[in-house]
Design an enzyme around this catalytic site. Structure first.
Site, PDB file in Angstrom:
ATOM      1  CD  GLU A 137      -3.228  -0.935   2.002  1.00 32.21           C
ATOM      2  OE1 GLU A 137      -3.273   0.059   2.751  1.00 32.21           O
ATOM      3  OE2 GLU A 137      -4.132  -1.791   1.951  1.00 32.21           O
ATOM      4  CD  GLU A 256      -3.929  -5.725   3.863  1.00 32.14           C
ATOM      5  OE1 GLU A 256      -4.781  -4.929   4.326  1.00 32.14           O
ATOM      6  OE2 GLU A 256      -2.717  -5.500   3.870  1.00 32.14           O
TER       7      GLU A 256
END
Ligand code: NAG
Ligand code: NAG
Ligand code: NAG
Ligand code: NAG
Length: 344
Positions: A137, A256
């Site tokens: 991320e 995720e």
């Protein structure tokens, strides 16, 4: 019906398209910032493998965010994380992570620790590695949204492409030379054409997608499945996973996803066990036992203190009975596969 069930199970077992990895994400430290030790990881990995009602092949894989032991002094640049020996003793496969949001020097330390783990544990370790994610991320964190949400520095596409090249170089003469190297980011970053150089640089695309955080759109749990499918579709269209027309034909792994069991409401998304169960049923059960590698978020929160929001499916106490029924009708798993294929 036994025979039918048996054939279906056999077909699933021999389908080359069946995903190799199903597991959870595991952070390196507790909420009070103390490091997790080998015994902490072993307890979690064993719990994940023994969850009651687990669908598909069960939860036998762990995604890590860092390849440095948490809290080691910065001069100890080769401290192997406790998760690695724990994975070896519990036969847990690994999606390794190289932390890239703390600058160039930390990436060097991460890669030194990785090489040190290869030397120390040899094939006991390398046989378990399914991939290496260079970064997590980092694009999101360095995006306007990430900055607005006070995330850390992040790293841009140019930096990540450089780090990926360094990771390839670090493993090129080792047993991990053939392991896929990729990056994990939010679906919106993968779908953004400005990050194409990164798509070209990776072997796999790790997609994070949370309808809970999509507070700019109607995101009640009843919309979660549609939002997830849209995120996956947009990512695939951008990177060409699964034979789509997109760029490079890179496989998309779900690194995720999940829904909070408690915490604050985010637009229309109301955390709770019932919402988490529904999200699992509609999103998770559509993935488990299928073609896509999945690392769910998550088995248990960082621990010692319940975070807000909390995503852990087993709640505060580490135990093999989840907060809700995690079986997936029609997907199989412990209970369904355990019987029915007996040749007697
Ligand atoms: C580890 O698990 C794999 C399946 O995931 C299995 O094939 C292998 O035999 C196991 N190894 C040990 C030592 O238990
Ligand atoms: C690998 O595992 C085997 C079996 O547990 C053990 O005997 C061996 O010492 C291990 N090798 C390394 C390099 O850790
Ligand atoms: C990307 O980040 C590096 C530092 O990590 C910086 O030097 C460079 O200017 C950035 N590039 C862009 C296009 O923002
Ligand atoms: C996937 O996205 C493309 C392009 O945005 C769109 O045309 C298509 O209908 C979408 N497919 C699904 C299944 O949502």
């Amino acid at each position: 019906m036994r025979g039918t069930h048996c054939l279906a199970a056999l077909a699933a077992a021999f389908s080359s398209a069946t995903a190799q990895y199903q597991g959870f994400n595991y952070g390196a430290f507790f909420t009070d910032n103390s490091p997790k030790m080998q015994s902490d990881f072993e307890a979690k990995f064993k719990t994940a493998q023994n969850l009651e009602g687990a669908p598909g092949k069960g939860f036998t894989s762990a995604r890590l965010y860092t390849t440095l032991q948490w809290g080691t002094a910065s001069d100890i640049i080769s401290a192997i994380p406790a998760a690695i020996p724990a994975a070896i003793t519990t036969n847990t496969t690994l999606l390794l992570g190289i932390w890239c949001s703390a600058g160039h020097a930390i990436v060097s330390h991460e890669l030194t620790a990785l090489r040190s783990a290869i030397t120390t544990y040899g094939s006991n370790f390398t046989d378990l590695v399914g991939g290496i994610s260079v970064g997590s991320e980092d694009l999101y964190r360095s995006s306007p949204t990430g900055i607005a949400n006070h995330e850390n520095t992040g790293a841009n596409t140019t930096a990540l492409v450089t780090y990926i090249a360094r990771a390839r170089d670090a493993v090129k003469d080792t047993a991990l030379s053939q392991v896929p190297i990729g990056h994990v980011d939010t679906w919106s970053e993968w779908a953004d054409p400005k990050n194409r150089a990164l798509v070209d640089a990776v072997d796999f695309v790790g997609m994070d997608a949370y309808s809970y955080w999509q507070s700019m759109v109607p995101n009640g749990v009843d919309r979660s499945k549609a939002l997830f499918d849209d995120a996956l579709n947009r990512t695939r269209m951008a990177v060409g996973g699964k034979g789509d027309r997109g760029r490079g034909n890179k496989p998309v792994w779900v690194t995720e996803t999940g829904f909070p069991v408690s915490g604050k409401t985010s637009n229309e998304a109301v955390p709770g066990v019932e919402g988490a169960r529904r999200f699992w049923r509609e999103v998770g059960c559509g993935l488990f036992g299928g073609e896509v590698n999945v690392w769910w978020y998550t088995l248990r929160d960082a621990g010692k203190r319940t975070p807000e929001p909390s995503f852990g499916i087993v709640g505060e106490e580490l135990g093999t009975r989840p907060l809700f029924d995690i079986s997936c009708p029609g997907v199989g798993g412990d209970e369904e596969d355990g019987e029915g294929c007996d040749p007697e």
